[in-house]
Scaffold this active site. Structure first.
Site, PDB file in Angstrom:
ATOM      1  N   CYS A  88      -8.457   0.085  20.771  1.00  0.00           N
ATOM      2  CA  CYS A  88      -7.991   1.064  19.778  1.00  0.00           C
ATOM      3  C   CYS A  88      -6.468   1.180  19.724  1.00  0.00           C
ATOM      4  O   CYS A  88      -5.945   1.847  18.827  1.00  0.00           O
ATOM      5  CB  CYS A  88      -8.577   2.441  20.081  1.00  0.00           C
ATOM      6  SG  CYS A  88     -10.363   2.549  19.914  1.00  0.00           S
ATOM      7  N   ASP A 118      -3.384   3.375  28.176  1.00  0.00           N
ATOM      8  CA  ASP A 118      -2.449   3.861  27.165  1.00  0.00           C
ATOM      9  C   ASP A 118      -1.053   3.801  27.769  1.00  0.00           C
ATOM     10  O   ASP A 118      -0.888   3.557  28.976  1.00  0.00           O
ATOM     11  CB  ASP A 118      -2.787   5.287  26.720  1.00  0.00           C
ATOM     12  CG  ASP A 118      -2.509   5.486  25.230  1.00  0.00           C
ATOM     13  OD1 ASP A 118      -1.438   5.036  24.766  1.00  0.00           O
ATOM     14  OD2 ASP A 118      -3.351   6.101  24.544  1.00  0.00           O
ATOM     15  N   LEU A 125      -8.618   7.690  18.116  1.00  0.00           N
ATOM     16  CA  LEU A 125      -9.853   6.912  18.141  1.00  0.00           C
ATOM     17  C   LEU A 125     -10.251   6.549  19.561  1.00  0.00           C
ATOM     18  O   LEU A 125     -11.424   6.654  19.942  1.00  0.00           O
ATOM     19  CB  LEU A 125      -9.695   5.637  17.309  1.00  0.00           C
ATOM     20  CG  LEU A 125      -9.312   5.795  15.836  1.00  0.00           C
ATOM     21  CD1 LEU A 125      -9.205   4.426  15.173  1.00  0.00           C
ATOM     22  CD2 LEU A 125     -10.317   6.658  15.098  1.00  0.00           C
ATOM     23  N   LYS A 158      -3.552  -6.349  11.060  1.00  0.00           N
ATOM     24  CA  LYS A 158      -4.970  -5.992  11.038  1.00  0.00           C
ATOM     25  C   LYS A 158      -5.809  -7.086  10.376  1.00  0.00           C
ATOM     26  O   LYS A 158      -6.986  -7.288  10.735  1.00  0.00           O
ATOM     27  CB  LYS A 158      -5.165  -4.661  10.314  1.00  0.00           C
ATOM     28  CG  LYS A 158      -4.552  -3.472  11.054  1.00  0.00           C
ATOM     29  CD  LYS A 158      -5.135  -3.306  12.451  1.00  0.00           C
ATOM     30  CE  LYS A 158      -4.674  -2.019  13.115  1.00  0.00           C
ATOM     31  NZ  LYS A 158      -5.282  -1.800  14.440  1.00  0.00           N
ATOM     32  N   TYR A 185       1.654  -4.073   8.905  1.00  0.00           N
ATOM     33  CA  TYR A 185       0.397  -3.492   9.375  1.00  0.00           C
ATOM     34  C   TYR A 185      -0.795  -4.275   8.826  1.00  0.00           C
ATOM     35  O   TYR A 185      -1.729  -4.615   9.563  1.00  0.00           O
ATOM     36  CB  TYR A 185       0.333  -2.031   8.939  1.00  0.00           C
ATOM     37  CG  TYR A 185      -0.847  -1.264   9.477  1.00  0.00           C
ATOM     38  CD1 TYR A 185      -0.939  -0.928  10.822  1.00  0.00           C
ATOM     39  CD2 TYR A 185      -1.872  -0.856   8.629  1.00  0.00           C
ATOM     40  CE1 TYR A 185      -2.015  -0.214  11.310  1.00  0.00           C
ATOM     41  CE2 TYR A 185      -2.957  -0.136   9.107  1.00  0.00           C
ATOM     42  CZ  TYR A 185      -3.021   0.180  10.456  1.00  0.00           C
ATOM     43  OH  TYR A 185      -4.108   0.883  10.943  1.00  0.00           O
ATOM     44  N   ASP A 240       0.588  -1.245  29.009  1.00  0.00           N
ATOM     45  CA  ASP A 240       1.004  -1.739  27.695  1.00  0.00           C
ATOM     46  C   ASP A 240       0.101  -2.920  27.359  1.00  0.00           C
ATOM     47  O   ASP A 240       0.046  -3.907  28.101  1.00  0.00           O
ATOM     48  CB  ASP A 240       2.468  -2.170  27.758  1.00  0.00           C
ATOM     49  CG  ASP A 240       3.023  -2.660  26.430  1.00  0.00           C
ATOM     50  OD1 ASP A 240       2.228  -3.072  25.559  1.00  0.00           O
ATOM     51  OD2 ASP A 240       4.249  -2.644  26.261  1.00  0.00           O
ATOM     52  N   SER A 270      -5.803   9.387  23.285  1.00  0.00           N
ATOM     53  CA  SER A 270      -5.918  10.272  22.126  1.00  0.00           C
ATOM     54  C   SER A 270      -6.526   9.511  20.961  1.00  0.00           C
ATOM     55  O   SER A 270      -6.790   8.309  21.055  1.00  0.00           O
ATOM     56  CB  SER A 270      -4.538  10.834  21.726  1.00  0.00           C
ATOM     57  OG  SER A 270      -3.694   9.788  21.282  1.00  0.00           O
TER      58      SER A 270
END
Length: 252
Positions: free
Chosen positions: A83, A36, A17, A162, A158, A56, A15
């Protein structure tokens, strides 16, 4: 680099991106292996040219098996797009006390370590393929976030995860240059993915209102389109590209 009749791996491919990117690659003639979590794979709608693989990204054995499946397709593995990610929030000091260490660890494990796990294993498989013009063998596209540069209050885990993805981009590109493998990172802004499915229309409008231009949320198909452009542009390497409508996020 030609996409048709090659194999591609997309993580988070059920799902958002990843889903949009998997569909875009398949439409260009790639055989896509979309990784996924099992519950996401079960809900994914079938797509011609896309094989959904429960895996995973933080599990070395599961990712190695998925990479092997792509290699065994008989097509050269040329593309990997990372993603998969999570975005749980928490302040360093909140009403409940200090930031939960396990939450921080989990966000970094999925977003940064998971990205690196897929990168290293996919690159190993790509390195064995027959080289193309200028000795190129493929490209790995990672996903960061503008939070890597403009982390807001409550985004410390987060933003750190990133930021790590941003930080490894050039080094990874240099590491893999001798194997003919490019590494490029996309740093999206506010994209209309399933992560925003539960928010109100008012909240969604407020988010869109903060984007300079175009004044709207981004679409997963725009991320996918940029990924395809990166694959096509052989001289693009070691770079982080913001996809955010010129948004620079405020502290909150």
């Amino acid at each position: 680099m030609e996409i048709k009749e090659t194999a591609a791996i997309v993580t988070g491919g059920a799902s958002g991106l990843g889903g949009a990117t998997a569909r875009a690659l398949a439409a260009r003639g790639a055989r896509v292996f979309a990784l996924d979590l099992p519950n996401a794979v079960e809900k994914a709608e079938p797509v011609d040219g896309v094989t959904f693989v429960p895996a995973d990204v933080t599990d070395a054995e599961q990712v190695a098996d998925a990479v092997s499946a792509a290699v065994e397709s008989g097509l050269p593995l040329r593309t990997t797009v990372n993603c998969a990610g999570v975005g749980w929030a928490g302040r360093i000091l909140g009403k409940q006390g200090p930031h939960d260490l396990e939450l921080f660890r989990k966000v970094v494990e999925v977003n940064l370590i998971g990205t690196f796990n897929v990168l290293r294993l996919a690159a190993a498989a790509m390195s064995t393929t027959q080289p193309l013009d200028h000795d190129q063998r493929g490209v790995v596209i990672n996903t960061a976030s503008i939070a890597a540069f403009d982390g807001q209050i409550g985004q410390v885990a987060y933003a750190a995860s990133k930021g790590g993805v941003v930080g490894l981009t050039l080094s990874a590109a240099r590491d893999l240059a001798s194997f003919g493998i490019r590494v490029v990172t996309i740093a999206p802004g506010i994209i209309d993915t399933p992560m925003l499915a539960g928010v109100s229309d008012e909240f969604r409008a407020n988010l869109a209102g903060g984007v300079p231009f175009p004044k709207r949320l981004g679409h997963p198909t725009e991320y996918a389109g940029l990924a395809l452009s990166i694959i096509d542009q052989d001289y693009l390497n070691g770079e982080v590209i913001r996809l955010d409508g010129a948004l620079r996020m405020a502290p909150r």
